[in-house]
Design an enzyme around this catalytic site. Structure first.
Site, PDB file in Angstrom:
ATOM      1  N   GLY A 164       0.785  -1.227   0.000  1.00 64.85           N
ATOM      2  CA  GLY A 164       0.000   0.000   0.000  1.00 64.85           C
ATOM      3  C   GLY A 164       0.816   1.276   0.000  1.00 64.85           C
ATOM      4  O   GLY A 164       0.284   2.346  -0.295  1.00 64.85           O
ATOM      5  N   ASP A 165       2.101   1.194   0.310  1.00 65.88           N
ATOM      6  CA  ASP A 165       2.976   2.372   0.282  1.00 65.88           C
ATOM      7  C   ASP A 165       4.418   1.887   0.133  1.00 65.88           C
ATOM      8  O   ASP A 165       5.284   2.213   0.943  1.00 65.88           O
ATOM      9  CB  ASP A 165       2.805   3.199   1.559  1.00 65.88           C
ATOM     10  CG  ASP A 165       3.537   4.537   1.493  1.00 65.88           C
ATOM     11  OD1 ASP A 165       3.955   4.934   0.378  1.00 65.88           O
ATOM     12  OD2 ASP A 165       3.703   5.179   2.544  1.00 65.88           O
TER      13      ASP A 165
END
Length: 258
Positions: A164-165
């Site tokens: 996600g990041d």
């Protein structure tokens, strides 16, 4: 190293102020919303620690309430500077290890992890329209219209564990014989079952298109990567709007206010 870390290094992130000690990391939430997410963050880290990813990940040591903070095990290594990838040998080594990490994420079991809803991107686009458009110029709204239309058209996929990041600041490396070795991955707050194109977009944003080319995504995946990459400023701005972070909000909307 112990002398250097006798006083903690302090880093300011979008959601947390992070103290890095010799044997632990202390995360201090910067906003009330970030503080409310600490228990969920700890639960996600426990689920990630149970996966066989071939690298170290932070594990919760303590959850403290007054003031709210989360104490984690320290993962060794340092971020790899993007300029290091100008070396063909370093680029090849990093790409090989990142490909292995992505393969393990694609094959990892889903137990304990959330699943992105099929409406993930549509909900994001609707939220941007409702919450951020009032702060944009007409030209900014036109730009966002095109970016959000592309996001709404993305297929709903949940074929991999998605960090996600997965940007440069969350990948920690050590050097051996002149080449980087991926030692650990941190900041799993947004982990979920989803589309691995999200992680490829973050890698491309951090390290440039040369790394993405070395990872050899299919044309269909590369197209999704480009669409998701184009939404990063809006993602930052929406998160900042909801957390009450004026500086991050202004930075995220900078290209939409002129």
């Amino acid at each position: 190293m112990s002398d250097i870390l006798s006083q903690p290094a302090v880093y300011e992130g979008q959601f947390h102020r992070v103290e890095v000690h010799a044997d632990r990391v202390v995360c201090h939430p910067r906003t009330q919303a970030a503080a409310a997410r600490l228990p969920r963050r700890a639960a996600l880290l426990r689920a990630v620690a149970a996966l066989d990813l071939g690298v170290r990940t932070p594990e919760p040591i303590a959850e403290l309430a007054d003031p709210p903070r989360l104490v984690l095990s320290r993962v060794p290594g340092e971020p790899l500077p993007p300029e290091a990838l100008t070396s063909p040998a370093v680029l090849a080594s990093a790409a090989e290890q990142l490909a292995a990490l992505l393969a393990r994420l694609a094959a990892a079991p889903a137990a304990g992890l959330p699943r992105q809803p099929a409406t993930h991107w549509r909900e994001f686009a609707d939220a941007v329209t409702a919450e951020l458009y009032p702060s944009m110029s007409p030209a900014g709204r036109a730009r966002a219209d095109a970016e959000l239309a592309a996001l709404r058209a993305l297929p709903a996929l949940d074929t991999a564990v998605v960090h996600g990041d997965l940007g440069a600041e969350n990948l920690l490396w050590e050097w051996h014989a002149g080449l980087p070795v991926l030692a650990g991955v941190i900041d799993w707050d947004e982990v979920a079952l989803g589309d691995q194109a999200e992680d490829l977009a973050a890698l491309s944003a951090s390290y440039g298109p040369e790394l993405l080319t070395a990872l050899r995504p299919s044309p269909a995946v590369a197209a999704r990567v480009a669409t998701i990459h184009g939404s990063f400023a809006l993602q930052q701005a929406l998160a900042a709007q909801r957390d009450g972070d004026a500086d991050e909000l202004a930075d995220g909307l900078a290209g939409y206010r002129a």
